[in-house]
Design a protein around this motif. Structure first.
Motif, PDB file in Angstrom:
ATOM      1  N   GLN A   1       3.784  -8.461  16.824  1.00 60.47           N
ATOM      2  CA  GLN A   1       4.440  -7.175  17.502  1.00 60.47           C
ATOM      3  C   GLN A   1       4.038  -6.645  16.187  1.00 60.47           C
ATOM      4  OE1 GLN A   1       8.291  -8.178  16.147  1.00 60.47           O
ATOM      5  NE2 GLN A   1       9.020  -6.692  16.130  1.00 60.47           N
ATOM      6  N   MET A   2       3.395  -6.873  15.315  1.00 53.30           N
ATOM      7  CA  MET A   2       2.661  -6.310  14.028  1.00 53.30           C
ATOM      8  C   MET A   2       1.845  -5.633  14.930  1.00 53.30           C
ATOM      9  SD  MET A   2       1.474  -8.100  10.532  1.00 53.30           S
ATOM     10  CE  MET A   2       2.526  -9.269   9.852  1.00 53.30           C
ATOM     11  N   MET A   3       1.016  -5.272  16.153  1.00 56.61           N
ATOM     12  CA  MET A   3       0.316  -4.929  16.896  1.00 56.61           C
ATOM     13  C   MET A   3       0.323  -3.678  17.890  1.00 56.61           C
ATOM     14  SD  MET A   3      -3.759  -5.807  16.365  1.00 56.61           S
ATOM     15  CE  MET A   3      -4.461  -4.464  18.059  1.00 56.61           C
ATOM     16  N   ASP A   4       2.307  -3.815  18.419  1.00 61.24           N
ATOM     17  CA  ASP A   4       2.385  -3.389  19.038  1.00 61.24           C
ATOM     18  C   ASP A   4       3.603  -2.170  18.118  1.00 61.24           C
ATOM     19  OD1 ASP A   4       2.352  -4.804  21.453  1.00 61.24           O
ATOM     20  OD2 ASP A   4       4.559  -6.401  20.605  1.00 61.24           O
ATOM     21  N   LEU A   5       3.582  -2.379  16.771  1.00 60.51           N
ATOM     22  CA  LEU A   5       4.947  -1.202  16.288  1.00 60.51           C
ATOM     23  C   LEU A   5       3.112  -0.267  15.544  1.00 60.51           C
ATOM     24  CD1 LEU A   5       6.954  -3.988  14.270  1.00 60.51           C
ATOM     25  CD2 LEU A   5       7.395  -1.856  15.900  1.00 60.51           C
ATOM     26  N   GLY A   6       2.090  -0.918  15.685  1.00 60.98           N
ATOM     27  CA  GLY A   6       1.323   0.220  15.326  1.00 60.98           C
ATOM     28  C   GLY A   6       0.882   0.128  13.525  1.00 60.98           C
ATOM     29  N   PHE A   7       0.397  -1.627  12.924  1.00 65.66           N
ATOM     30  CA  PHE A   7       0.319  -2.044  11.960  1.00 65.66           C
ATOM     31  C   PHE A   7      -0.708  -2.075  11.784  1.00 65.66           C
ATOM     32  CE2 PHE A   7       4.949  -3.496  11.042  1.00 65.66           C
ATOM     33  CZ  PHE A   7       5.426  -1.707  10.291  1.00 65.66           C
ATOM     34  N   ILE A   8      -2.207  -2.258  12.887  1.00 68.39           N
ATOM     35  CA  ILE A   8      -3.665  -2.798  12.581  1.00 68.39           C
ATOM     36  C   ILE A   8      -3.928  -2.645  11.869  1.00 68.39           C
ATOM     37  CG2 ILE A   8      -3.940  -0.641  14.590  1.00 68.39           C
ATOM     38  CD1 ILE A   8      -5.796  -4.478  13.624  1.00 68.39           C
ATOM     39  N   HIS A   9      -3.921  -0.580  11.524  1.00 71.12           N
ATOM     40  CA  HIS A   9      -4.778   0.172  10.595  1.00 71.12           C
ATOM     41  C   HIS A   9      -4.502  -0.714   8.557  1.00 71.12           C
ATOM     42  CE1 HIS A   9      -6.458   2.512  13.453  1.00 71.12           C
ATOM     43  NE2 HIS A   9      -5.473   2.883  13.765  1.00 71.12           N
ATOM     44  N   ALA A  10      -3.014  -0.754   8.774  1.00 72.05           N
ATOM     45  CA  ALA A  10      -1.969  -1.105   7.508  1.00 72.05           C
ATOM     46  C   ALA A  10      -2.987  -2.571   7.574  1.00 72.05           C
ATOM     47  CB  ALA A  10      -0.670  -0.762   7.119  1.00 72.05           C
ATOM     48  N   LEU A  11      -2.846  -3.556   8.449  1.00 72.77           N
ATOM     49  CA  LEU A  11      -3.833  -4.788   8.208  1.00 72.77           C
ATOM     50  C   LEU A  11      -4.948  -5.300   7.223  1.00 72.77           C
ATOM     51  CD1 LEU A  11      -1.842  -6.481  10.967  1.00 72.77           C
ATOM     52  CD2 LEU A  11      -1.363  -6.635   8.652  1.00 72.77           C
ATOM     53  N   LYS A  12      -6.004  -3.982   8.274  1.00 72.99           N
ATOM     54  CA  LYS A  12      -6.905  -4.037   7.893  1.00 72.99           C
ATOM     55  C   LYS A  12      -7.658  -3.041   6.287  1.00 72.99           C
ATOM     56  CE  LYS A  12      -9.317  -3.398  12.378  1.00 72.99           C
ATOM     57  NZ  LYS A  12     -10.157  -2.898  13.812  1.00 72.99           N
ATOM     58  N   ARG A  13      -6.860  -2.810   6.271  1.00 74.98           N
ATOM     59  CA  ARG A  13      -6.344  -2.396   5.131  1.00 74.98           C
ATOM     60  C   ARG A  13      -6.442  -3.053   3.869  1.00 74.98           C
ATOM     61  NH1 ARG A  13      -6.417  -0.700   0.244  1.00 74.98           N
ATOM     62  NH2 ARG A  13      -5.409   1.285  -0.796  1.00 74.98           N
ATOM     63  N   ILE A  14      -5.101  -3.309   4.357  1.00 77.67           N
ATOM     64  CA  ILE A  14      -5.213  -4.893   3.285  1.00 77.67           C
ATOM     65  C   ILE A  14      -5.568  -6.129   3.208  1.00 77.67           C
ATOM     66  CG2 ILE A  14      -3.152  -7.154   3.012  1.00 77.67           C
ATOM     67  CD1 ILE A  14      -1.063  -5.314   3.991  1.00 77.67           C
ATOM     68  N   VAL A  15      -6.517  -6.177   4.390  1.00 81.10           N
ATOM     69  CA  VAL A  15      -7.709  -7.535   4.262  1.00 81.10           C
ATOM     70  C   VAL A  15      -8.845  -6.785   3.443  1.00 81.10           C
ATOM     71  CG1 VAL A  15      -8.975  -9.048   6.010  1.00 81.10           C
ATOM     72  CG2 VAL A  15      -7.161  -8.319   6.358  1.00 81.10           C
ATOM     73  N   ARG A  16      -8.976  -5.599   3.788  1.00 73.82           N
ATOM     74  CA  ARG A  16     -10.124  -5.480   2.692  1.00 73.82           C
ATOM     75  C   ARG A  16      -9.839  -5.405   1.022  1.00 73.82           C
ATOM     76  NH1 ARG A  16      -9.838  -0.607   5.956  1.00 73.82           N
ATOM     77  NH2 ARG A  16      -9.045   0.659   3.958  1.00 73.82           N
ATOM     78  N   GLU A  17      -8.745  -5.584   0.622  1.00 75.45           N
ATOM     79  CA  GLU A  17      -8.745  -6.064  -0.932  1.00 75.45           C
ATOM     80  C   GLU A  17      -8.882  -6.978  -0.916  1.00 75.45           C
ATOM     81  OE1 GLU A  17      -9.075  -3.603  -2.771  1.00 75.45           O
ATOM     82  OE2 GLU A  17      -8.913  -1.959  -1.460  1.00 75.45           O
ATOM     83  N   LEU A  18      -8.589  -8.139  -0.202  1.00 76.00           N
ATOM     84  CA  LEU A  18      -8.338  -9.769  -0.129  1.00 76.00           C
ATOM     85  C   LEU A  18      -9.844 -10.127  -0.921  1.00 76.00           C
ATOM     86  CD1 LEU A  18      -5.902 -10.115   2.000  1.00 76.00           C
ATOM     87  CD2 LEU A  18      -4.859  -9.442  -0.336  1.00 76.00           C
ATOM     88  N   PRO A  19      -9.726 -11.387  -1.522  1.00 73.28           N
ATOM     89  CA  PRO A  19     -11.395 -11.877  -1.862  1.00 73.28           C
ATOM     90  C   PRO A  19     -11.220 -13.096  -0.097  1.00 73.28           C
ATOM     91  CG  PRO A  19      -9.700 -13.576  -2.187  1.00 73.28           C
ATOM     92  CD  PRO A  19      -8.977 -12.104  -2.168  1.00 73.28           C
ATOM     93  N   SER A  20     -12.662 -12.852  -0.368  1.00 74.68           N
ATOM     94  CA  SER A  20     -13.055 -13.635   0.874  1.00 74.68           C
ATOM     95  C   SER A  20     -13.268 -15.462   1.009  1.00 74.68           C
ATOM     96  CB  SER A  20     -14.730 -13.639   1.446  1.00 74.68           C
ATOM     97  OG  SER A  20     -15.535 -13.681  -0.109  1.00 74.68           O
ATOM     98  N   LYS A  21     -12.582 -15.695  -0.147  1.00 72.14           N
ATOM     99  CA  LYS A  21     -12.357 -17.179  -0.210  1.00 72.14           C
ATOM    100  C   LYS A  21     -11.053 -16.960  -0.524  1.00 72.14           C
ATOM    101  CE  LYS A  21     -14.127 -21.261  -3.090  1.00 72.14           C
ATOM    102  NZ  LYS A  21     -14.631 -21.937  -4.432  1.00 72.14           N
ATOM    103  N   ARG A  22     -10.269 -17.957   0.837  1.00 74.62           N
ATOM    104  CA  ARG A  22      -9.049 -18.014   1.075  1.00 74.62           C
ATOM    105  C   ARG A  22      -8.606 -19.076   2.044  1.00 74.62           C
ATOM    106  NH1 ARG A  22     -10.343 -12.892   3.377  1.00 74.62           N
ATOM    107  NH2 ARG A  22      -9.018 -12.913   5.278  1.00 74.62           N
ATOM    108  N   GLN A  23      -7.677 -19.465   1.806  1.00 73.41           N
ATOM    109  CA  GLN A  23      -7.381 -19.988   3.847  1.00 73.41           C
ATOM    110  C   GLN A  23      -6.537 -18.639   3.637  1.00 73.41           C
ATOM    111  OE1 GLN A  23      -4.633 -23.003   2.723  1.00 73.41           O
ATOM    112  NE2 GLN A  23      -4.701 -24.083   4.646  1.00 73.41           N
ATOM    113  N   THR A  24      -6.651 -18.480   5.384  1.00 69.36           N
ATOM    114  CA  THR A  24      -5.836 -17.894   6.320  1.00 69.36           C
ATOM    115  C   THR A  24      -5.101 -18.215   7.679  1.00 69.36           C
ATOM    116  OG1 THR A  24      -8.013 -15.765   5.689  1.00 69.36           O
ATOM    117  CG2 THR A  24      -5.839 -15.702   7.858  1.00 69.36           C
TER     118      THR A  24
END
Length: 500
Positions: free
Chosen positions: A159-182
Motif C-alpha cells: 500500500q505504501m507503493m500504491d500511495l506513492g511513498f517510494i521516494h520517501a522510503l528511499k530517503r529514510i533508508v539512506r539515513e539508517l545505519p547499515s547494521k540493523r534488523q529489517t
C-alpha cells in the motif's frame, strides 16, 4: 503453538495474558523465533493475521535485552505504516505489550501537531510508529536523527507503493545505519515489491502464511447489478432490512463518502465518514464511535481500508467497486476476523463491470449475483420523495468555501473583494442599472422593469437627436500645413505647444 513455547520473556507473556492471548497465529509462530535471533524477515500475510504481535513482541524483548538508550532526537525501533489509523493502532498495541518495561512509544504522522512530534523526539524514543511523509518533514528539519536505529519495520509495503511513498522510503533508508534488523511485511508480493524488499533486507527469512491476494474463506461474497443513480436507494433498503452489528461502506472518492453520509442521514440512518479530508481528531472520533457501537455504519475510502481494525464488523458494502483489484481484498478483510464469519456485498454499475472481472480473476472465483429487492423501483421512488434534505457538514462547507476562494483568486481567510461600482451588472435589477455618468436610470429602463415592452434603442431617441451609441465616421487623415522651413505649424520648434 503456545506463546510460552516461542522463547518470549515473562514480561511479554504477562502482557499477552492480560489480553487473553495464549495461542500464536501461524505468522507469529513462524516469525518470532527467527526475529529473536536477529534475522531479517520478509513476511507475506494479509491484515488481521496477527502481524503486529509477530514483529512487536520479539522486538520488545530484543530492545530490553540490549539495554541501550535512545539518542536525543532519535529512536531505537522505527515502524513505518501507510495510514494514520494503522500507525495509531500499532502504537496502541506496542504500549500494551511494553507495559511491564520502561520502553517509550511515540507516534509521528500528519494531522497532528508537528511541535508535539518534535517534543516527543527531543529526548529520544525507544519505539516510533510513523507515516513516511511526516517523518521526512522532521528529518529535513533535523528533528529526527536515525543513525542509532536498531530495528526497522515496513508494514503494508504494497500500500505504501500504491500511495506513492517510494521516494520517501528511499530517503529514510539512506539515513539508517547499515547494521540493523529489517522486517518487511506485505499482503501481496508482486515483482516491484520484491525488488524493493531486496534493497532493504539482507538474507531474510521468508514467511508466507496465505496465498497471495486470497480472500478470507469465511466471507460470504455477492454482487448486485444496479444503476449508479440507484445505488443510494439500494444501500438504504439493505441497511434498513438487514440485521447489522457493524457495517463498513466503501466509496471510491472522499466527496462521495460525504455524500453517502448525508443521504443516509436524510433517510434517518446515522453514519460517519472517514477519509483524507477529515482532520485527525475527526477521524479518531468517527473511529471511536464505530468501535464503541454508538454509530454502527462507517463510510470510508480505500486509504482507510487497512487502518481499520475493529472487531464485530458483520458487513462490508462496496458502494463503488475499487479500480484496483487488490483493494477489494483489503476491503472485505475488515470482516470475518477472529474466527467469525462476515458478509461482503458489492454494487456494480454498467461502467464498473471491467473492475468486477479483474476482481474475480484475482480471487479466482465468481461472486454470487443477487437480484434487486422485490419492488425496488417503487421503494426507491418513495425513499426519494420522503428523504429529508440534510445540510452539508462543516467540513463540506469549508471545502466548498475553499474552492470558491480558489476560483476567485483569494487566499484562505481573505475577504471577498468588492467590485467597484457595486454588484455585478447581471446581479442588479434591470431597471436599477445606473448610467455611467452617474445620472438617474433612463426612463425606458424603468418602464421595462415594470413589465412594459422595452423599446428599441434607436426608436427611443427624440427626433433630431443623435443616438447615444452612434458611431461617428472616422476622419480622413490629411497632412498638417507647414511653414516655410518645413516644420509643422504649432510644433515644438515654434512654441505652439506639444508636437504630435
Amino acid at each position: 503453538m503456545q506463546f510460552k513455547e516461542l522463547g518470549l520473556s515473562e514480561t511479554v507473556l504477562a502482557a499477552l495474558a492480560v489480553k487473553g492471548y495464549s495461542e500464536a497465529t501461524p505468522i507469529q509462530a513462524k516469525s518470532i523465533p527467527a526475529l529473536l535471533e536477529g534475522r531479517d524477515l520478509l513476511g507475506i500475510a494479509q491484515t488481521g493475521t496477527g502481524k503486529t504481535a509477530a514483529f512487536m513482541l520479539p522486538s520488545i524483548d530484543r530492545l530490553v535485552a540490549s539495554g541501550k538508550r535512545a539518542q536525543p532526537r532519535g529512536c531505537r525501533m522505527l515502524v513505518l505504516a501507510p495510514t494514520r489509523e494503522l500507525a495509531s493502532q500499532i502504537a496502541d498495541n506496542a504500549r500494551h505489550y511494553a507495559k511491564g518495561t520502561k520502553l517509550s512509544v511515540a507516534t509521528v504522522f500528519g494531522g497532528t501537531s508537528i511541535h508535539k512530534n518534535k517534543t516527543d523526539l527531543a529526548k529520544g524514543v525507544d519505539i516510533v510508529v510513523a507515516t513516511p511523509g511526516r517523518l521526512v518533514d522532521l528529518m529535513d528539519q533535523c528533528y529526527a536523527i536515525l543513525m542509532g536505529l536498531e530495528i526497522l519495520v515496513l508494514d503494508e509495503a504494497d500500500q505504501m507503493m500504491d500511495l506513492g511513498f517510494i521516494h520517501a522510503l528511499k530517503r529514510i533508508v539512506r539515513e539508517l545505519p547499515s547494521k540493523r534488523q529489517t522486517l518487511f511485511f506485505s499482503a501481496t508480493m508482486p515483482k516491484t515489491i520484491r525488488e524493493l524488499a531486496g534493497q532493504f533486507i539482507k538474507d531474510p527469512v521468508e514467511v508466507k502464511v496465505t496465498p497471495e491476494a486470497t480472500t478470507a474463506e469465511r466471507v460470504e461474497q455477492s454482487v448486485t447489478f444496479v444503476q449508479q443513480s440507484e445505488k443510494q436507494a439500494l444501500l438504504t433498503i439493505l441497511l434498513k432490512e438487514t440485521e447489522i452489528d457493524r457495517a463498513l461502506v466503501f466509496s471510491r472518492t472522499k466527496h462521495g463518502a460525504d455524500r453517502i453520509v448525508r443521504l443516509l442521514a436524510g433517510n434517518g440512518i446515522a453514519s460517519n465518514a472517514i477519509h483524507g479530508n477529515k482532520s485527525q481528531p475527526q477521524r479518531e472520533r468517527a473511529l471511536g464511535e464505530f468501535r464503541a457501537g454508538k454509530v454502527k455504519i462507517l463510510v470510508a475510502t480505500d486509504i482507510a481500508a487497512r487502518g481499520i481494525d475493529v472487531s464485530g464488523v458483520s458487513h462490508v458494502f462496496n458502494f463503488e467497486l475499487p479500480n484496483v483489484a487488490d483493494q477489494y481484498v483489503h476491503r472485505i478483510g475488515r470482516t470475518a476476523r477472529n474466527g467469525k464469519e462476515g458478509i461482503a456485498i458489492s454494487f456494480c454499475a454498467e461502467d464498473e463491470r471491467p473492475y468486477l472481472r479483474d476482481i474475480e480473476r484475482l480471487i479466482r472465483q465468481k461472486l454470487t449475483v443477487v437480484p434487486l429487492p422485490e419492488g425496488f423501483i417503487a421503494t426507491a421512488a418513495a425513499l426519494s420523495r420522503s428523504r429529508v434534505n440534510v445540510p452539508a457538514s462543516r467540513d463540506e462547507q469549508n471545502g466548498q468555501r475553499g474552492r470558491e476562494m480558489q476560483r476567485d483568486g483569494r487566499r484562505p481567510g481573505q475577504p471577498q473583494r468588492q467590485r467597484p461600482g457595486g454588484p455585478r451588472r447581471e446581479d442588479r435589477p434591470r431597471g436599477d442599472q445606473p448610467r455611467r455618468d452617474g445620472q438617474a436610470p433612463r426612463p425606458e429602463a424603468a418602464g421595462a422593469a415594470a413589465g412594459e415592452p422595452r423599446p428599441r434603442r434607436f426608436d427611443a431617441q427624440p427626433q433630431g437627436e443623435q443616438p447615444r451609441n452612434y458611431a461617428r465616421p472616422k476622419r480622413k487623415w490629411q497632412p498638417r500645413p507647414t511653414n516655410g522651413g518645413g516644420q509643422r505649424q504649432g510644433g515644438q520648434g515654434q512654441g505652439g505647444g506639444r508636437g504630435r
